[in-house]
Motif scaffolding. Sequence first.
Motif, short mmCIF file in Angstrom:
data_model
loop_
_atom_site.label_atom_id
_atom_site.label_comp_id
_atom_site.label_asym_id
_atom_site.label_seq_id
_atom_site.Cartn_x
_atom_site.Cartn_y
_atom_site.Cartn_z
N UNK A 189 14.72 44.67 1.85
CA UNK A 189 14.83 43.39 2.55
C UNK A 189 15.97 43.33 3.55
N UNK A 190 16.97 44.19 3.41
CA UNK A 190 18.11 44.16 4.32
C UNK A 190 17.91 45.05 5.55
N UNK A 191 16.82 45.81 5.58
CA UNK A 191 16.58 46.73 6.70
C UNK A 191 16.31 45.93 7.98
N UNK A 192 17.11 46.20 9.00
CA UNK A 192 16.95 45.49 10.27
C UNK A 192 16.83 46.43 11.47
N UNK A 244 4.93 56.05 16.14
CA UNK A 244 3.65 55.36 16.07
C UNK A 244 3.43 54.75 14.69
N UNK A 245 3.73 55.51 13.64
CA UNK A 245 3.54 55.00 12.29
C UNK A 245 4.47 53.83 11.99
N UNK A 246 5.70 53.92 12.48
CA UNK A 246 6.66 52.86 12.21
C UNK A 246 6.28 51.58 12.95
N UNK A 247 5.86 51.72 14.19
CA UNK A 247 5.41 50.54 14.93
C UNK A 247 4.29 49.84 14.17
N UNK A 275 15.86 57.08 22.93
CA UNK A 275 16.72 55.90 23.07
C UNK A 275 15.97 54.64 23.52
N UNK A 276 14.65 54.71 23.54
CA UNK A 276 13.88 53.49 23.82
C UNK A 276 14.02 52.52 22.64
N UNK A 277 14.05 51.25 22.95
CA UNK A 277 14.19 50.22 21.91
C UNK A 277 12.98 49.30 21.94
N UNK A 290 11.31 40.54 14.45
CA UNK A 290 12.68 40.57 14.93
C UNK A 290 13.42 41.86 14.65
N UNK A 291 12.88 42.71 13.81
CA UNK A 291 13.55 43.98 13.53
C UNK A 291 13.44 44.92 14.73
N UNK A 292 14.38 45.86 14.81
CA UNK A 292 14.49 46.72 15.98
C UNK A 292 14.15 48.16 15.63
#
Length: 219
Positions: A142-145, A156-159, A174-176, A182-184
């Motif tokens: 829950x604290x992962x931001x 791709x999997x994370x998106x 370095x693309x964000x 709201x997580x980055x």
Amino acid sequence: MDHAPSALPATEPPHDCPLCPRLAAFRDALRSEYPGWWNAPVPAFGDPDAWLVIVGLAPGKHGANRTGRPFTGDYAGELLYATLAKYGLSEGTFEARPDDGLQLRGAMLVNAVRCLPPENKPTPDEIRTCRPFLEAPIAALPKAKVFVALGQIAHQSTVKALGGRLPKAKFGHLAEHRMPDGRLLIDSYHCSRYNQNTGRLTAPMFEAVFERALACRDG
């Protein structure tokens, strides 16, 4: 072989996960050839209170597939764990074995594909089938931001695991990418031997990713 226990055992695939027949057959063959190796889905490793999640591609044959801990025992892990230590994200000394006592602080490592794929190339079906085992540890943190994706497949999997849309989130070092909640997500070239040897990824380039992650945590 001793291995580091999972930080999030309830989110892990079974030791003999049958969901990807090709990977299961490869795993069985390696168990016969290397009976002392881990040769199973590799569990997540890190801090259950992590604010940072680092997503890799899959276990390396002589690395995590052998040792049972992500990025442990192969060339890629040397740069990754050195960088984590430099930025205060680990405690102890990395000795490239799962019983070295190393602990992560504020960070979690997990692979997009938990089993070793032949030639380090999972199929699209295997990536998709394993995605619940990426979504589960994410949901348990829950604290992962901030998330760092090592390479395009991890990106791709994370998106997708974070509910984002790939057409709007193109991979680049370095693309964000700001996810719907709201997580980055920050992209990095994978710290593979090939990328390092060819100069596609240098230590300063890799460190810049983690400097940015820390800035986003504190910002």
